[in-house]
Design an enzyme around this catalytic site. Sequence first.
Site, short mmCIF file in Angstrom:
data_model
loop_
_atom_site.label_atom_id
_atom_site.label_comp_id
_atom_site.label_asym_id
_atom_site.label_seq_id
_atom_site.Cartn_x
_atom_site.Cartn_y
_atom_site.Cartn_z
N GLU A 93 -9.32 6.13 -0.73
CA GLU A 93 -9.61 4.69 -0.81
C GLU A 93 -10.18 4.37 -2.20
O GLU A 93 -10.80 5.21 -2.83
CB GLU A 93 -10.64 4.30 0.26
CG GLU A 93 -10.18 4.56 1.69
CD GLU A 93 -9.01 3.69 2.11
OE1 GLU A 93 -8.94 2.54 1.66
OE2 GLU A 93 -8.17 4.16 2.88
N TYR A 109 -0.57 8.67 -4.38
CA TYR A 109 -0.01 8.22 -3.10
C TYR A 109 1.46 8.60 -2.97
O TYR A 109 1.98 8.74 -1.87
CB TYR A 109 -0.17 6.71 -2.96
CG TYR A 109 -1.51 6.31 -2.40
CD1 TYR A 109 -1.65 5.97 -1.06
CD2 TYR A 109 -2.65 6.26 -3.20
CE1 TYR A 109 -2.88 5.59 -0.53
CE2 TYR A 109 -3.88 5.88 -2.68
CZ TYR A 109 -3.99 5.55 -1.34
OH TYR A 109 -5.20 5.18 -0.82
N ASN A 147 -4.68 -7.20 5.45
CA ASN A 147 -6.04 -7.61 5.09
C ASN A 147 -5.99 -8.89 4.23
O ASN A 147 -5.75 -8.82 3.03
CB ASN A 147 -6.74 -6.46 4.35
CG ASN A 147 -8.21 -6.72 4.10
OD1 ASN A 147 -8.71 -7.81 4.38
ND2 ASN A 147 -8.89 -5.72 3.57
N TYR A 162 9.85 -6.91 -3.08
CA TYR A 162 8.70 -6.76 -2.18
C TYR A 162 7.42 -6.90 -3.00
O TYR A 162 7.32 -6.34 -4.11
CB TYR A 162 8.74 -5.39 -1.49
CG TYR A 162 7.62 -5.23 -0.49
CD1 TYR A 162 7.70 -5.79 0.78
CD2 TYR A 162 6.45 -4.55 -0.84
CE1 TYR A 162 6.65 -5.67 1.68
CE2 TYR A 162 5.41 -4.43 0.06
CZ TYR A 162 5.51 -5.00 1.32
OH TYR A 162 4.48 -4.89 2.21
N ASN A 178 -4.95 -4.19 -2.84
CA ASN A 178 -6.09 -4.97 -2.35
C ASN A 178 -7.23 -5.03 -3.36
O ASN A 178 -8.08 -5.91 -3.30
CB ASN A 178 -6.57 -4.45 -0.99
CG ASN A 178 -7.00 -2.98 -1.05
OD1 ASN A 178 -7.47 -2.49 -2.07
ND2 ASN A 178 -6.84 -2.27 0.05
N GLU A 214 0.87 3.32 -1.35
CA GLU A 214 2.15 3.29 -0.62
C GLU A 214 2.79 1.90 -0.68
O GLU A 214 3.99 1.77 -0.46
CB GLU A 214 1.97 3.78 0.82
CG GLU A 214 1.38 2.77 1.81
CD GLU A 214 -0.09 2.43 1.58
OE1 GLU A 214 -0.78 3.24 0.92
OE2 GLU A 214 -0.56 1.36 2.04
N LYS A 215 2.00 0.88 -1.00
CA LYS A 215 2.56 -0.47 -1.16
C LYS A 215 3.61 -0.48 -2.27
O LYS A 215 4.50 -1.32 -2.28
CB LYS A 215 1.45 -1.46 -1.49
CG LYS A 215 0.47 -1.67 -0.35
CD LYS A 215 -0.69 -2.55 -0.77
CE LYS A 215 -1.73 -2.66 0.34
NZ LYS A 215 -2.46 -1.39 0.56
#
Length: 353
Positions: free
Chosen positions: A130, A161, A189, A235, A240, A249-250
């Site tokens: 994180e 990641y 989120n 995409y 965040n 992974e986004k």
Amino acid sequence: MSSSVLQWVWLRHCVFATLMVLCVLGVFIMYYKPDISIPTFNIHMVSQKEGDNHSQPDTIILIWMWPFGFKFDLSCRVFGITGCHLTDDKSLYRKAHGVLFHHRDIHGDLGNMPKEPRPWFQKWVWSNAESPANSGRIPGLDHLFNLTCNYRRDADIPVPYGYLVPVTDRDQSFELPAKDKLVCWIVSNWNPNFKRVQFYNKLKNHINIDIYGKAFGQHLNNQDFPKIISSCKFYLSFENSIHTDYITEKLYNPLMMGTVPVVLGPTRQNYENYIPGDSFIHVDDFASPKELAERLLYLDQHPAEYSRYLNWREHFKVKISVLGFDHACKTCHYLENHRGYQAFHDLNKWYWG
Ligand SMILES: *[C@@H]1O[C@H](CO)[C@@H](O)[C@H](O)[C@H]1NC(C)=O
Ligand SMILES: *[C@@H]1O[C@H](CO)[C@@H](O)[C@H](O)[C@H]1NC(C)=O
């Protein structure tokens, strides 16, 4: 000359020749001894490696806590790493070469950390996937660990990641999935203070965005994600929080599924440490959300230009790291090669600044 004299001469030549041969052989052995002994040495090494599994004891990694309670396979063979023994058996504490802790599962009072003294050879490994914004500071951790295992490239054991590896002949050729949407975003989120939400709110005034996720009371299952993402030309890979190397992974999910990511996160240069510069669109490349929207609408109308963003696939494919599993195997591989003393001080300063 009598025959006995002839015999004597012959004998003398014979002895002389034999001495010469021995002499040359002696010199040869003297000078070539190392060459003769090296193959023997090699054979010895090879036979030890192939024949005796236990000549080199396994490196033991004790997983002190499962990351967020999420269990994974304990074999590192998929990485071609064989000398590892991953375990969650705390009774092996005294034998473990490394003990792996997951930051978000460490109690603030350190109440769930080992109570026994640390063996002299054992290294404690701090792991966290994180970002600092999503991890609480724990002051007591400053002088506890020997190694860091994190997405940051300057961690002792970096675990991004995702990453690109070369395609091989065995890989199936990639078929671009059919696309019936232009821009998509799955978001769980939804925080109005996040830069990504503010950016989205401006972008949506200029282009249609299909938006999904928990933030809208939608529950998506594991099959929905690839289905949605691959059906879109673009995409929104919006992180965040913004931190160097925090590229999640986004990014790698759309990249893997044949969708062009529009990224919001660290700098373009930072992204280019991980993926080719022409494989993504960075929001910073444009003066405003409106200009970004114009570019996406333009690419929608110009398929040849759009497809250039996918050219990297000729050479590379995406691998996505598994939380905890990649960390454990990479830690083990690291410790196989680093048995010496190491300590990591000031964790809080390093991670939270
Ligand atoms: C080494 O161990 C593996 C798995 O434990 C086993 O499959 C293999 O046969 C062993 N090799 C030798 C030479 O003992
Ligand atoms: C690991 O770090 C601790 C704390 O700094 C230190 O006391 C210990 O000797 C280190 N162990 C090794 C094997 O480096």
